[in-house]
Scaffold this active site. Sequence first.
Site, short mmCIF file in Angstrom:
data_model
loop_
_atom_site.label_atom_id
_atom_site.label_comp_id
_atom_site.label_asym_id
_atom_site.label_seq_id
_atom_site.Cartn_x
_atom_site.Cartn_y
_atom_site.Cartn_z
N ASP A 43 4.86 2.17 7.09
CA ASP A 43 3.75 1.49 7.77
C ASP A 43 4.25 0.32 8.61
O ASP A 43 3.64 -0.04 9.62
CB ASP A 43 2.73 1.01 6.72
CG ASP A 43 1.88 2.17 6.21
OD1 ASP A 43 1.91 3.25 6.82
OD2 ASP A 43 1.20 1.99 5.19
N GLY A 44 5.38 -0.29 8.20
CA GLY A 44 5.95 -1.38 8.98
C GLY A 44 6.38 -0.91 10.36
O GLY A 44 6.14 -1.58 11.37
N ASP A 66 -4.00 -8.12 9.81
CA ASP A 66 -4.70 -9.35 9.46
C ASP A 66 -4.12 -10.60 10.11
O ASP A 66 -2.96 -10.64 10.48
CB ASP A 66 -4.70 -9.53 7.93
CG ASP A 66 -3.32 -9.31 7.32
OD1 ASP A 66 -2.31 -9.68 7.94
OD2 ASP A 66 -3.26 -8.75 6.21
N THR A 76 -6.78 -2.76 3.14
CA THR A 76 -6.04 -2.20 2.00
C THR A 76 -4.66 -2.83 1.85
O THR A 76 -3.87 -2.38 1.04
CB THR A 76 -5.89 -0.67 2.16
OG1 THR A 76 -5.37 -0.38 3.45
CG2 THR A 76 -7.22 0.02 1.97
N LEU A 107 -6.68 -6.83 -0.01
CA LEU A 107 -7.06 -6.16 -1.25
C LEU A 107 -6.50 -6.90 -2.47
O LEU A 107 -7.16 -7.00 -3.51
CB LEU A 107 -6.56 -4.71 -1.23
CG LEU A 107 -7.14 -3.75 -2.28
CD1 LEU A 107 -8.65 -3.61 -2.12
CD2 LEU A 107 -6.50 -2.37 -2.20
#
Lengths: 298, 298, 298, 298
Positions: free
Chosen positions: B68-69, B143, B183, B187
Amino acid sequence: MEFKTIALHGRNADPRVAEPMQVLVEHLQRAGIDVITDATGDDDLAARQVTEQTVAKQSDMIIAVGGDGTMLHAARIALQHDVPLLGVNRGRLGFLADITPDEMLQSVDQVLAGDYYLENRLLLLAERHRDGAVDGTAFALNDVVLQRRETGRMVDFETRIGGRLVNAHSGDGLIIATPTGSTAYALSCGGPIIEPALDALVLVPICPHTLSDRPIVVPASVQVEVKVLRRIDTKAEVTVDGHTIGDLLPEDRLIVRDAGHRVRLIHPPGYDYYEILRSKLHWGRDSRQRNPAPYETD
Amino acid sequence: MEFKTIALHGRNADPRVAEPMQVLVEHLQRAGIDVITDATGDDDLAARQVTEQTVAKQSDMIIAVGGDGTMLHAARIALQHDVPLLGVNRGRLGFLADITPDEMLQSVDQVLAGDYYLENRLLLLAERHRDGAVDGTAFALNDVVLQRRETGRMVDFETRIGGRLVNAHSGDGLIIATPTGSTAYALSCGGPIIEPALDALVLVPICPHTLSDRPIVVPASVQVEVKVLRRIDTKAEVTVDGHTIGDLLPEDRLIVRDAGHRVRLIHPPGYDYYEILRSKLHWGRDSRQRNPAPYETD
Amino acid sequence: MEFKTIALHGRNADPRVAEPMQVLVEHLQRAGIDVITDATGDDDLAARQVTEQTVAKQSDMIIAVGGDGTMLHAARIALQHDVPLLGVNRGRLGFLADITPDEMLQSVDQVLAGDYYLENRLLLLAERHRDGAVDGTAFALNDVVLQRRETGRMVDFETRIGGRLVNAHSGDGLIIATPTGSTAYALSCGGPIIEPALDALVLVPICPHTLSDRPIVVPASVQVEVKVLRRIDTKAEVTVDGHTIGDLLPEDRLIVRDAGHRVRLIHPPGYDYYEILRSKLHWGRDSRQRNPAPYETD
Amino acid sequence: MEFKTIALHGRNADPRVAEPMQVLVEHLQRAGIDVITDATGDDDLAARQVTEQTVAKQSDMIIAVGGDGTMLHAARIALQHDVPLLGVNRGRLGFLADITPDEMLQSVDQVLAGDYYLENRLLLLAERHRDGAVDGTAFALNDVVLQRRETGRMVDFETRIGGRLVNAHSGDGLIIATPTGSTAYALSCGGPIIEPALDALVLVPICPHTLSDRPIVVPASVQVEVKVLRRIDTKAEVTVDGHTIGDLLPEDRLIVRDAGHRVRLIHPPGYDYYEILRSKLHWGRDSRQRNPAPYETD
């Protein structure tokens, strides 16, 4: 909107409700407004006594006097004919009944003069499907709750959105809340606050066995389906805005979706959702102290 | 969409990235596709070496290989020219990189054949305003985080939405997350999961002093403003998708709003957000036992 | 301890219980041990059939075969005569039944050879006081739970410790858990994990209306008193280790205190509470990703 | 205890501290008590000016005037010679400074007359071990905190109790709190309230990546060891009662254990821990409304 006929709603057997209601009747009639009411607690109330059906059909606005519970009930009357609602609190500020008694007449006059803010609130429709038919429906302004009904056993259930499996859950149940309901029971179960302007609903598991089983916020346009899994010894029931609509058997399906209707709330000018949040949640008043500097004296 | 030029992106100094990347180059070239790459770790990679700018300008799709990075980084390249992104994970399934290596070629072929699902993800723009000017901006797919920077003191700050005060907070800081970021860090701080299809963002206070200071979900169309309150001994900084963009002084304002752009994700057919959730959050695998019946042996 | 007579306990109508039980009977008899059982599911079990009372009186150890539920039941038999308990799990590792089937014989031999770890677990006594008399008592190895019994209304109740008011609560109820029970229902309601060596109990409010109404850990030596407040439309009941012992009226008092007895658990050498925690709570297996560095590929 | 020499402690540069301090000096001197002080903010304070060391050696009681931060600082002076502490709050009621200004003289007189409640509070000792030696120690009345120090990356660390692995954590850090500290930072991070009478400490993970990584309460007699795991880009530091004692490298060990000493608090008669909890946590004042009956007006 023109307000020719206004309905008063409230449990006026309670003097704290009857008194502001009487004041309102006189005030509105002096302004030439036709005042009707379905309240039955006070024979001396100088308003025309009608049924709930008449209230829904004939009134241009319902003024509910009481608390958020009274507002929930008035909303059920109002939604049949999309009548807008104004809420007067008889005590503490409410989330829905956001006019305090001492500013009541001033606020009502502002509204009558056309100076108000009209807000639509999402309404859900809950249906229990049994034996291939819809067997029990209800509108929810706050929430639809699946909860276990007996002793200390968990209820196992599956959730689906748009037909796709979301999760198989174990725990005390599930809350499906509107933004309005997000500050009610759902908040106590770890759900987020959802701004009423957002067209969304939230699924909040109640005391879930799996610790990563967390609240999910989804668009209000989806259809949520809940199915109880067969397990010895557990029973589950469905409540809508706090009222039971019956049990949910493993053969049943609970379907929850946007009711189509919106509840129309009238707020006096100056209405501020965040101000109500701050007041109701006591924000800014917690006074615990966390590792202050040695000489910071508070 | 037609995919004439495809860019490969990934940290191919890692053999677990380099190997699938090499396989992809050959596979795509055999299909007559022009393959470019900004990856620099492997001189033998048979793709045309270009800059990130060229990737953004010339490619019809970026295939990111990694986790994901890597996807977050590829998203920054992609958004300048709205290039769609496909993510191949080199290990465990990711939230964003949702193709596993063993199904890589099959999935790519499906996408090339036009059999895919295109999804738009909200992107936020964070701006630090200082001395009347914008001084530091960044895009956030996950974020924007305000966090205290020194020792054990809380940071005090105020949040505003559309100019209206939401709350004065004390604690470790605040996360402003997209559905994609809901998420991630949010989270861990008690925020809800937000379905990516919902155009919303969530404000999650980090370890708030006031226990009723809870996550708030708001429409993505609002503008969030954060201001640090003056307090001896605390410093605050802003990080965006995990990278610091600088400190936030009491004179500054942090403004966060919809970036306008969307990140376009390409998923192979069969993509299921909830399946990824179940996998990543280990739903259905918790094995604690709660007051079973006496003889229920597990 | 010398183990001359060993009792087997379990729901041996289940073949996954009956089989290891049969293996155990033969193994123990070969070692010259008198094997008795209160299990009734298998007529061919070559152990002496006795009542639960005889198990309690005559056995030097009870080996429970099944899950944690079977262990809870065996504990009730054992506590009358302080018989130590050994737990064999028939499936997944349990918190209490911590021997897996494949290591069963080896573990039992170690225990018989005196190579074991003996652990005492706190046991609570719950009493319902009605009309000036004790009307209903039960032992709790996990927890005593006060919970609302009908529809969607909250239950209001007061807690006292040593006669002093702790709090007036509104919500779904209250869990009073032992360290053993802290990883059961209480954990799902936000309670902490309590190491079994700590002589403490925890009061965990269930979905409390007031968000600052948080779990409190107190010494096991205190006496907890719970009183339901009068409110229209709510009913409350008390469950102990998952079994209802009756409703709780506003006139009643629920008293919970250390039962005096301890449940004695026998663990094979190498027992490690934290290893069980890590296994049951899936620690170290969560794979969400939080703002990795751009090129950290997972 | 006899109180011949009493020390006053507080940041008397603040007039809200200086004034009650002056009143106290005169009141105590009239009672024939030798009054000393290490406060330096007011030259006119009619008490003998001494060093902190002299306060610790010579005083029979320290009266701290200020907030809980002043109490934490006074506790550090007091513990060297086990001097008991009395706390006067200059504003809102504190957890530690539990005498309000208006009842100050009456409470002090009660204490002088021997009418008081003496309470021991657990104190932790934190040691950083580096290169085989203890390099940095501090006493904690509230908490020892491991926290990440840079940007948005998680810190990975392992916890051990009595040499046994508890867990490998990822997140913002870890709080090791005393019962006194359980109502401070630890409460904001999801930890339970621990009654001060319980000899226990609690490990509270801060924003843990793994959602099942929950607070653990353990006996105060255990030794907790924390080790940071090597990971690119993260740094961690240790703070004790809010003050940094330095960073923690992967080669280092943080050891936390019962300091042996106790902090001795003097409370006036009528002291009630739960009353302070109710006051500080605003129990009983939350006013959200949850699905009331239709006509329950609030």
